[in-house]
Design a protein around this motif. Structure first.
Motif, PDB file in Angstrom:
ATOM      1  N   VAL A 298      35.252  38.647  50.119  1.00 42.14           N
ATOM      2  CA  VAL A 298      34.836  38.961  48.757  1.00 42.14           C
ATOM      3  C   VAL A 298      33.421  38.430  48.590  1.00 42.14           C
ATOM      4  N   LEU A 299      32.499  39.305  48.178  1.00 43.45           N
ATOM      5  CA  LEU A 299      31.085  38.956  48.092  1.00 43.45           C
ATOM      6  C   LEU A 299      30.609  38.945  46.661  1.00 43.45           C
ATOM      7  N   ALA A 300      29.746  37.989  46.345  1.00 38.52           N
ATOM      8  CA  ALA A 300      28.955  37.994  45.122  1.00 38.52           C
ATOM      9  C   ALA A 300      27.512  38.177  45.570  1.00 38.52           C
ATOM     10  N   GLY A 301      27.014  39.403  45.463  1.00 38.82           N
ATOM     11  CA  GLY A 301      25.737  39.722  46.084  1.00 38.82           C
ATOM     12  C   GLY A 301      25.895  39.690  47.587  1.00 38.82           C
ATOM     13  N   HIS A 307      38.220  35.672  49.712  1.00 36.19           N
ATOM     14  CA  HIS A 307      38.835  36.697  50.542  1.00 36.19           C
ATOM     15  C   HIS A 307      40.045  37.294  49.821  1.00 36.19           C
ATOM     16  N   LEU A 308      40.354  38.538  50.161  1.00 40.55           N
ATOM     17  CA  LEU A 308      41.544  39.192  49.627  1.00 40.55           C
ATOM     18  C   LEU A 308      42.782  38.550  50.227  1.00 40.55           C
ATOM     19  N   THR A 309      43.798  38.349  49.393  1.00 39.29           N
ATOM     20  CA  THR A 309      45.061  37.793  49.883  1.00 39.29           C
ATOM     21  C   THR A 309      46.194  38.814  49.837  1.00 39.29           C
ATOM     22  N   SER A 310      46.168  39.711  48.863  1.00 39.62           N
ATOM     23  CA  SER A 310      47.156  40.793  48.761  1.00 39.62           C
ATOM     24  C   SER A 310      46.454  42.000  48.159  1.00 39.62           C
ATOM     25  N   VAL A 311      46.861  43.189  48.583  1.00 45.06           N
ATOM     26  CA  VAL A 311      46.247  44.410  48.073  1.00 45.06           C
ATOM     27  C   VAL A 311      47.308  45.492  47.970  1.00 45.06           C
ATOM     28  N   LEU A 333      30.836  38.179  37.013  1.00 46.60           N
ATOM     29  CA  LEU A 333      30.209  38.940  38.085  1.00 46.60           C
ATOM     30  C   LEU A 333      31.111  40.069  38.565  1.00 46.60           C
ATOM     31  N   GLU A 334      30.507  41.198  38.899  1.00 47.77           N
ATOM     32  CA  GLU A 334      31.233  42.231  39.631  1.00 47.77           C
ATOM     33  C   GLU A 334      31.087  41.923  41.112  1.00 47.77           C
ATOM     34  N   LEU A 335      32.213  41.806  41.779  1.00 49.93           N
ATOM     35  CA  LEU A 335      32.229  41.421  43.177  1.00 49.93           C
ATOM     36  C   LEU A 335      32.278  42.654  44.069  1.00 49.93           C
ATOM     37  N   LEU A 336      32.126  42.443  45.364  1.00 47.85           N
ATOM     38  CA  LEU A 336      32.188  43.519  46.351  1.00 47.85           C
ATOM     39  C   LEU A 336      33.194  43.174  47.431  1.00 47.85           C
ATOM     40  N   LEU A 340      33.157  48.095  48.292  1.00 55.84           N
ATOM     41  CA  LEU A 340      33.736  48.599  47.052  1.00 55.84           C
ATOM     42  C   LEU A 340      33.510  47.593  45.929  1.00 55.84           C
ATOM     43  N   SER A 341      33.187  48.090  44.741  1.00 55.68           N
ATOM     44  CA  SER A 341      33.051  47.180  43.610  1.00 55.68           C
ATOM     45  C   SER A 341      34.427  46.673  43.205  1.00 55.68           C
ATOM     46  N   ALA A 342      34.483  45.423  42.733  1.00 51.17           N
ATOM     47  CA  ALA A 342      35.745  44.777  42.375  1.00 51.17           C
ATOM     48  C   ALA A 342      35.538  44.009  41.080  1.00 51.17           C
ATOM     49  N   ALA A 343      36.168  44.477  40.005  1.00 46.75           N
ATOM     50  CA  ALA A 343      36.049  43.843  38.707  1.00 46.75           C
ATOM     51  C   ALA A 343      37.079  42.736  38.566  1.00 46.75           C
TER      52      ALA A 343
END
Length: 350
Positions: A298-301, A307-311, A333-336, A340-343
């Motif tokens: 999971v990125l901020a900029g 990191h993703l744990t469940s999807v 912040l909108e994350l990436l 993909l953008s992640a709100a």
């Protein structure tokens, strides 16, 4: 390990469910081996679950029994939960912590008046049963791993199990939505009309217990779990996880009970209010056809913050996820994730 290391899941289960012989069943792998991830139409299966019509095969979960007159007071002393005076068929969520307060085991616990039944993650049962057995000392308790003989079915349900119904553990979350005492407000939580429960049945009667009800697979159940912001051992947790980071303080920890292993960490972080990481719910950009993998950064900029744990893919909300991020990550912040953008929706306040 770094702040964004992916937790290792418990070992895979060893039991193949007879419900995998149902039409269109697709078997799971790894942690979900032995049961079906879907039966041909995950979106329809989700809707049936939400309507309270379907049942999920959770027979890969491990089952442990604790018998003897000292069982509840003994478990009360070992776990994070208050279990003294637990009435028959009442259930609790509890945790076993390390001496430093990190989450080691997750227990879904229900007592029938003579036996305490515990269900836990696939493959986690032998380690939990072994640890409990070593902690018996001179107390009048007996611990048994009974997964070979007993199995679990998951289903939405509106009430606690009563006499005449199968014994079941009930998720406490719906009772706490809106509660602002001790744990902080739950405003913004999506809530749920029905409680989730795990019914414990003889493994030999698994097919008969389902009857003519529709089957829903783990993809459907996991998407609804993610939508309900509920953590899962081995997915949302790693060897450093403390209860405050994943919002287990609300459902699995009693803040006013006596001493138990790891309590000092629970009390200190609760009073200071500064866990190093926090669980967050993410709405993912749904324009793509594939979902990011669990463990994706999971990125901020250009900065990795978690990191993703469940999807999962929700039948209304589209791609959704849970993630563990650094505590000081700006909630606005909108994350990436994988481009993909992640709100963000805040679960654990920073």
């Amino acid at each position: 390990m770094s702040d964004v290391d992916v937790p290792a899941a418990p070992a895979r289960a060893s039991h193949r469910s007879p419900l995998l012989d149902a039409p269109r069943a697709v078997a799971g792998e790894g942690l979900e081996a032995g049961v079906a991830v879907h039966y041909g139409d995950p979106m329809r299966e989700q809707r049936l679950l939400e309507e309270g019509l379907a049942v999920v095969d959770l027979s890969h979960r491990d089952v442990i029994t604790v018998t003897g007159p000292d069982r509840l007071s003994w478990l009360h002393s070992l776990t994070t939960q208050h279990l003294l005076g637990l009435e028959p068929r009442q259930s609790r969520e509890a945790l076993v912590l390390t001496p430093k307060g990190h989450v080691e085991h997750s227990l879904h616990l229900v007592d029938d008046g003579t036996t305490t039944w515990v269900t836990t993650e696939p493959g986690a049962g032998p380690a939990l049963a072994g640890w409990l057995d070593r902690m018996r000392f001179m107390l009048r308790v007996e611990v048994a791993l009974v997964t070979d003989d007993w199995a679990v079915l998951g289903e939405p349900h509106a009430s606690e199990s009563v006499e005449g119904e199968p014994l079941a553990w009930r998720d406490p979350w719906p009772d706490l939505v809106g509660d602002t005492t001790a744990y902080g407000p739950t405003e913004g939580h999506p809530g749920t009309e029905r409680s989730w429960r795990e019914v414990i049945v003889p493994r030999a009667d698994l097919v008969a217990a389902v009857g003519d009800r529709p089957l829903a697979g783990l993809w459907a159940a996991e998407a609804l779990r993610v939508a309900a912001w509920r953590p899962r051992l081995g997915l949302e947790t790693d060897h450093r996880t403390i209860v405050h980071e994943v919002d287990w303080l609300r459902t699995a920890v009693h803040l006013h009970k006596g001493c138990y292993r790891g309590q000092e960490t629970v009390a200190r972080v609760h009073n200071l209010g500064r866990p190093p990481r926090r669980l967050v719910f993410l709405h993912l950009d749904g324009s793509g056809h594939t979902l990011p993998a669990r463990g994706s950064e999971v990125l901020a900029g250009d900065r990795v913050v978690g990191h993703l744990t469940s999807v999962g893919r929700h039948h209304v909300d589209g791609p959704i996820a849970l993630a563990i991020v650094k505590r000081n990550t700006d909630p606005g912040l909108e994350l990436l994730v994988d481009g993909l953008s992640a709100a963000q929706t805040v679960i654990v306040a920073p």
